[in-house]
Design a protein around this motif. Structure first.
Motif, mmCIF file in Angstrom:
data_model
loop_
_atom_site.group_PDB
_atom_site.id
_atom_site.type_symbol
_atom_site.label_atom_id
_atom_site.label_comp_id
_atom_site.label_asym_id
_atom_site.label_seq_id
_atom_site.Cartn_x
_atom_site.Cartn_y
_atom_site.Cartn_z
ATOM 1 N N ILE A 136 0.839 -1.208 0.000
ATOM 2 C CA ILE A 136 0.000 0.000 0.000
ATOM 3 C C ILE A 136 0.868 1.250 0.000
ATOM 4 O O ILE A 136 0.627 2.201 -0.758
ATOM 5 C CB ILE A 136 -0.941 -0.003 1.218
ATOM 6 N N TYR A 137 1.905 1.260 0.834
ATOM 7 C CA TYR A 137 2.793 2.428 0.896
ATOM 8 C C TYR A 137 3.452 2.692 -0.459
ATOM 9 O O TYR A 137 3.495 3.836 -0.936
ATOM 10 C CB TYR A 137 3.888 2.224 1.949
ATOM 11 N N ILE A 138 3.960 1.638 -1.072
ATOM 12 C CA ILE A 138 4.631 1.795 -2.362
ATOM 13 C C ILE A 138 3.624 2.206 -3.437
ATOM 14 O O ILE A 138 3.914 3.037 -4.303
ATOM 15 C CB ILE A 138 5.355 0.489 -2.749
ATOM 16 N N ASN A 162 20.672 -6.335 11.054
ATOM 17 C CA ASN A 162 21.309 -5.620 9.941
ATOM 18 C C ASN A 162 20.557 -5.848 8.631
ATOM 19 O O ASN A 162 20.415 -4.929 7.815
ATOM 20 C CB ASN A 162 22.764 -6.061 9.790
ATOM 21 N N THR A 163 20.070 -7.066 8.439
ATOM 22 C CA THR A 163 19.269 -7.353 7.244
ATOM 23 C C THR A 163 17.956 -6.584 7.286
ATOM 24 O O THR A 163 17.495 -6.051 6.272
ATOM 25 C CB THR A 163 18.983 -8.864 7.142
ATOM 26 N N GLY A 164 17.363 -6.505 8.470
ATOM 27 C CA GLY A 164 16.130 -5.731 8.631
ATOM 28 C C GLY A 164 16.337 -4.265 8.310
ATOM 29 O O GLY A 164 15.479 -3.625 7.689
ATOM 30 N N VAL A 165 17.481 -3.720 8.723
ATOM 31 C CA VAL A 165 17.800 -2.321 8.411
ATOM 32 C C VAL A 165 17.896 -2.124 6.904
ATOM 33 O O VAL A 165 17.365 -1.144 6.354
ATOM 34 C CB VAL A 165 19.116 -1.899 9.093
ATOM 35 N N MET A 166 18.552 -3.037 6.217
ATOM 36 C CA MET A 166 18.706 -2.926 4.768
ATOM 37 C C MET A 166 17.354 -3.003 4.060
ATOM 38 O O MET A 166 17.089 -2.240 3.122
ATOM 39 C CB MET A 166 19.631 -4.032 4.251
ATOM 40 N N ILE A 167 16.486 -3.903 4.509
ATOM 41 C CA ILE A 167 15.156 -4.022 3.902
ATOM 42 C C ILE A 167 14.387 -2.715 4.081
ATOM 43 O O ILE A 167 13.783 -2.187 3.138
ATOM 44 C CB ILE A 167 14.379 -5.192 4.535
ATOM 45 N N GLY A 168 14.416 -2.185 5.301
ATOM 46 C CA GLY A 168 13.715 -0.931 5.568
ATOM 47 C C GLY A 168 14.263 0.221 4.752
ATOM 48 O O GLY A 168 13.503 1.037 4.214
ATOM 49 N N MET A 169 15.583 0.305 4.627
ATOM 50 C CA MET A 169 16.201 1.390 3.865
ATOM 51 C C MET A 169 15.812 1.328 2.393
ATOM 52 O O MET A 169 15.537 2.361 1.772
ATOM 53 C CB MET A 169 17.721 1.322 4.009
ATOM 54 N N ILE A 198 13.077 0.014 1.060
ATOM 55 C CA ILE A 198 11.668 0.376 0.894
ATOM 56 C C ILE A 198 11.470 1.885 1.030
ATOM 57 O O ILE A 198 10.808 2.524 0.208
ATOM 58 C CB ILE A 198 10.798 -0.377 1.917
ATOM 59 N N VAL A 199 12.065 2.463 2.076
ATOM 60 C CA VAL A 199 11.929 3.909 2.294
ATOM 61 C C VAL A 199 12.563 4.690 1.150
ATOM 62 O O VAL A 199 12.004 5.682 0.663
ATOM 63 C CB VAL A 199 12.559 4.309 3.642
ATOM 64 N N PHE A 233 12.902 3.794 -1.894
ATOM 65 C CA PHE A 233 12.097 3.663 -3.107
ATOM 66 C C PHE A 233 10.977 4.688 -3.139
ATOM 67 O O PHE A 233 10.839 5.458 -4.093
ATOM 68 C CB PHE A 233 11.519 2.247 -3.202
ATOM 69 N N TYR A 234 10.159 4.732 -2.075
ATOM 70 C CA TYR A 234 9.020 5.650 -2.161
ATOM 71 C C TYR A 234 9.404 7.096 -1.873
ATOM 72 O O TYR A 234 8.707 8.024 -2.280
ATOM 73 C CB TYR A 234 7.834 5.186 -1.311
ATOM 74 N N ALA A 235 10.558 7.318 -1.209
ATOM 75 C CA ALA A 235 11.001 8.697 -0.990
ATOM 76 C C ALA A 235 11.530 9.313 -2.278
ATOM 77 O O ALA A 235 11.211 10.457 -2.617
ATOM 78 C CB ALA A 235 12.072 8.735 0.091
ATOM 79 N N VAL A 236 12.342 8.559 -3.011
ATOM 80 C CA VAL A 236 12.907 9.070 -4.260
ATOM 81 C C VAL A 236 11.831 9.195 -5.325
ATOM 82 O O VAL A 236 11.797 10.162 -6.092
ATOM 83 C CB VAL A 236 14.048 8.146 -4.747
#
Length: 225
Positions: A17-19, A152-159, A161-162, A164-167
């Protein structure tokens, strides 16, 4: 399905939904990217700001702080909330009137000084990196619990996603994505509070439950806390 499967499904749906919102509201101009075109309704802006407040820093950090320090930790909560109010009242309106996209631009033009602009840039970077570091740690922690992956993997996944929709959407996409996040977060905030209030006082309204007596004890919840 088990709890882990349901969690994975809900996480995928929410981020889809966010994306989707970011794609729908993608920026088509510089104004859209930086200030959402200046046409975001006040209600949407308020919801987006509230979602910013109810971020990992509040949802995890403040909860943990209050858990460890008790009432003494509430001063951080008041300062955290008061800072948002001060920014909204003392800075945001003038930033909009000046027609500037960033705080350093506003301060540099307001005081006719490149030195103040540089100081503002340094302060903004320092505060932003400190804040984002905590937020990303919180994101990694949440994803590590939900998806059973290393932090660390969770951080990468979050980064990813964020990013993608920020840019893609810029401030316009972020604002409307934050509105959707507000709906999720306010639900996540309210449900535990309501059920804890029911369990401890029998009152489904947490604000009233704080002043009610604990079930089976002749003492108010506030006194017990």
């Amino acid at each position: 399905m088990d709890v882990q499967s349901w969690t994975l499904v809900l996480v995928i749906i929410s981020f889809s939904i966010y994306i989707g919102i970011a794609i729908w509201s993608r920026a088509s101009s510089t104004s859209d990217f930086y200030i959402a075109g200046g046409h975001v309704p006040a209600l949407a802006n308020g919801l987006a700001t509230a979602a910013d407040w109810m971020s990992a820093a509040s949802f995890l950090g403040m909860a943990g702080l209050l858990s460890f320090t008790g009432y003494d930790g509430s001063v951080y909560l008041m300062g955290w909330t008061g800072g948002y109010v001060l920014l909204a009242l003392l800075l945001a309106p003038y930033l909009r009137k000046f027609g500037k996209f960033t705080v350093p631009d506003f301060i540099g033009d307001r005081y006719y000084s490149n030195i103040t602009r540089t100081v503002a840039v340094v302060c903004a970077l320092l505060v932003s990196f400190t804040y984002v570091a905590g937020q990303m740690r919180g994101v990694g922690l949440v994803f590590s619990r939900f998806l059973e992956v290393p932090i660390n993997t969770g951080v990468m996944i979050g980064m990813i996603i964020v990013l993608f929709y920020a840019v893609l959407g810029g401030m316009k996409g972020i604002t409307y994505t934050q509105v959707a996040q507000y709906c999720v977060l306010i639900f996540a905030f309210m449900v535990p509070a309501i059920f804890i209030s029911i369990q401890m006082t029998g009152n489904p309204i947490p604000q009233l439950g704080m002043g009610a007596e604990v079930l089976g004890e002749e003492i108010s919840l506030l006194d017990k806390l």
